[in-house]
Scaffold this motif. Sequence first.
Motif, PDB file in Angstrom:
ATOM      1  N   GLU A  81       8.035   5.362   6.508  1.00 22.46           N
ATOM      2  CA  GLU A  81       7.750   6.674   5.962  1.00 22.46           C
ATOM      3  C   GLU A  81       8.710   6.992   4.819  1.00 22.46           C
ATOM      4  OE1 GLU A  81       7.880   9.646   8.953  1.00 22.46           O
ATOM      5  OE2 GLU A  81       6.177   8.843  10.104  1.00 22.46           O
ATOM      6  N   GLU A 136       0.665   5.126   1.327  1.00 21.82           N
ATOM      7  CA  GLU A 136      -0.075   6.009   2.232  1.00 21.82           C
ATOM      8  C   GLU A 136      -0.114   7.417   1.643  1.00 21.82           C
ATOM      9  OE1 GLU A 136       0.071   7.733   6.819  1.00 21.82           O
ATOM     10  OE2 GLU A 136       1.578   6.289   6.111  1.00 21.82           O
ATOM     11  N   SER A 139       3.275   0.607   3.234  1.00 20.51           N
ATOM     12  CA  SER A 139       2.933  -0.380   4.254  1.00 20.51           C
ATOM     13  C   SER A 139       2.581  -1.693   3.580  1.00 20.51           C
ATOM     14  CB  SER A 139       1.755   0.102   5.114  1.00 20.51           C
ATOM     15  OG  SER A 139       0.597   0.251   4.323  1.00 20.51           O
ATOM     16  N   ASP A 164      -5.867  -1.712   9.775  1.00 22.54           N
ATOM     17  CA  ASP A 164      -4.825  -1.376  10.752  1.00 22.54           C
ATOM     18  C   ASP A 164      -3.898  -2.552  11.052  1.00 22.54           C
ATOM     19  OD1 ASP A 164      -5.811   1.161  10.957  1.00 22.54           O
ATOM     20  OD2 ASP A 164      -7.203   0.622  12.582  1.00 22.54           O
ATOM     21  N   HIS A 200      -5.780   8.815   2.652  1.00 23.77           N
ATOM     22  CA  HIS A 200      -6.254   7.476   2.288  1.00 23.77           C
ATOM     23  C   HIS A 200      -5.065   6.608   1.851  1.00 23.77           C
ATOM     24  CE1 HIS A 200      -6.033   9.591  -1.558  1.00 23.77           C
ATOM     25  NE2 HIS A 200      -5.976   8.400  -2.157  1.00 23.77           N
ATOM     26  N   PHE A 201      -5.359   5.351   1.632  1.00 24.93           N
ATOM     27  CA  PHE A 201      -4.347   4.410   1.174  1.00 24.93           C
ATOM     28  C   PHE A 201      -4.699   3.934  -0.245  1.00 24.93           C
ATOM     29  CE2 PHE A 201      -3.794   4.274   5.719  1.00 24.93           C
ATOM     30  CZ  PHE A 201      -2.430   4.095   5.871  1.00 24.93           C
ATOM     31  N   TRP A 204       0.838  -1.196   0.000  1.00 24.17           N
ATOM     32  CA  TRP A 204       0.000   0.000   0.000  1.00 24.17           C
ATOM     33  C   TRP A 204       0.874   1.247   0.000  1.00 24.17           C
ATOM     34  CZ3 TRP A 204      -5.316  -0.896  -0.037  1.00 24.17           C
ATOM     35  CH2 TRP A 204      -5.700  -2.203   0.296  1.00 24.17           C
ATOM     36  N   LYS A 249      -7.147  -0.944   3.038  1.00 21.75           N
ATOM     37  CA  LYS A 249      -6.058  -1.072   3.999  1.00 21.75           C
ATOM     38  C   LYS A 249      -6.628  -0.963   5.403  1.00 21.75           C
ATOM     39  CE  LYS A 249      -2.242  -0.065   6.409  1.00 21.75           C
ATOM     40  NZ  LYS A 249      -2.210   0.282   7.835  1.00 21.75           N
ATOM     41  N   GLU A 251       5.753  -1.106   7.980  1.00 23.57           N
ATOM     42  CA  GLU A 251       5.462   0.262   7.547  1.00 23.57           C
ATOM     43  C   GLU A 251       6.759   1.060   7.514  1.00 23.57           C
ATOM     44  OE1 GLU A 251       1.189   1.678   8.991  1.00 23.57           O
ATOM     45  OE2 GLU A 251       2.400   0.981  10.677  1.00 23.57           O
ATOM     46  N   ALA A 296       3.001  10.059  -2.352  1.00 22.76           N
ATOM     47  CA  ALA A 296       2.929   9.075  -1.280  1.00 22.76           C
ATOM     48  C   ALA A 296       3.762   9.517  -0.090  1.00 22.76           C
ATOM     49  CB  ALA A 296       3.395   7.718  -1.785  1.00 22.76           C
TER      50      ALA A 296
END
Length: 265
Positions: free
Chosen positions: A259, A208, A239, A252, A212-213, A206, A250, A257, A235
């Motif tokens: 950044e 992020e 994740s 939890d 939203h994803f 995914w 997506k 994950e 993005a």
Amino acid sequence: MEKKLHTFFQSGLLDKYILDETSASESLKVEHYIETYPEVESEYLRLQDNLEILAKAGAVEAPKFILDAVKTELQEEATPVVTLNSPNRRRTPWYGIAASIVALLFAGGYYMKHQQNQELLKENQVVVDEIFDLRSDIEDNNKKLDNLMRQFLKLNNPETEKYVLRGNARAKDLKTVAYINAVEKTSMIDVVSLPQLSEDQFIHLWAEMEDHFVSLGILDPSEKNMQSVPYMEDALGLSITIGPKENANKSDNAVAEIELKNRNN
């Protein structure tokens, strides 16, 4: 050519051929010369005519008084004499028989040569097929090397950022490496290792975004090379989740994950 014909005439093969004293190979050679060179054919016909003249000249006819004496003796013994009419049939000359034998030998040799040629053709075809297969393998290998070279250049591009995603406690064996180039707008991911999955479980990647994803697809665990994934301009992170194939949202339950760097600066 004159020198060649002179050498042939000097060899005496034509005379031996007329007298049926040549070997099979010599006969084939003489016949080749007869068919190829008019001078040889003319000499061959001349020698044949001479041979027939000599044969006729050497034939000795029995004297007439001997034949009359034999008839008288038979009549005295009262033995009926039956006159047999010889059929008007021409006897096949010796050279005709010899020519037939040579023809048979030649046909046998030709058949064997034909069979050998067929075998050679088959062997040649096998070699040709192997060469084409080898060329095909070389082309496939060249394509693979070309792809690897392109990937290598992308990975070593100074603009390519490297991100390592490691699994959490729920997927300790998970490790993937993402390569993102904001200049060329390309994304690739290398699946280093994955946890043991059940038949209905898949690895989802995914992106992020701000609120939203976005699904970047399902990672193929059997793919050993780099996998291309869609590039997402804005993005904020990546994740990974594990779930059913139909999982389109997506949740939890991310197992890894990371950044992404601010690529707008």
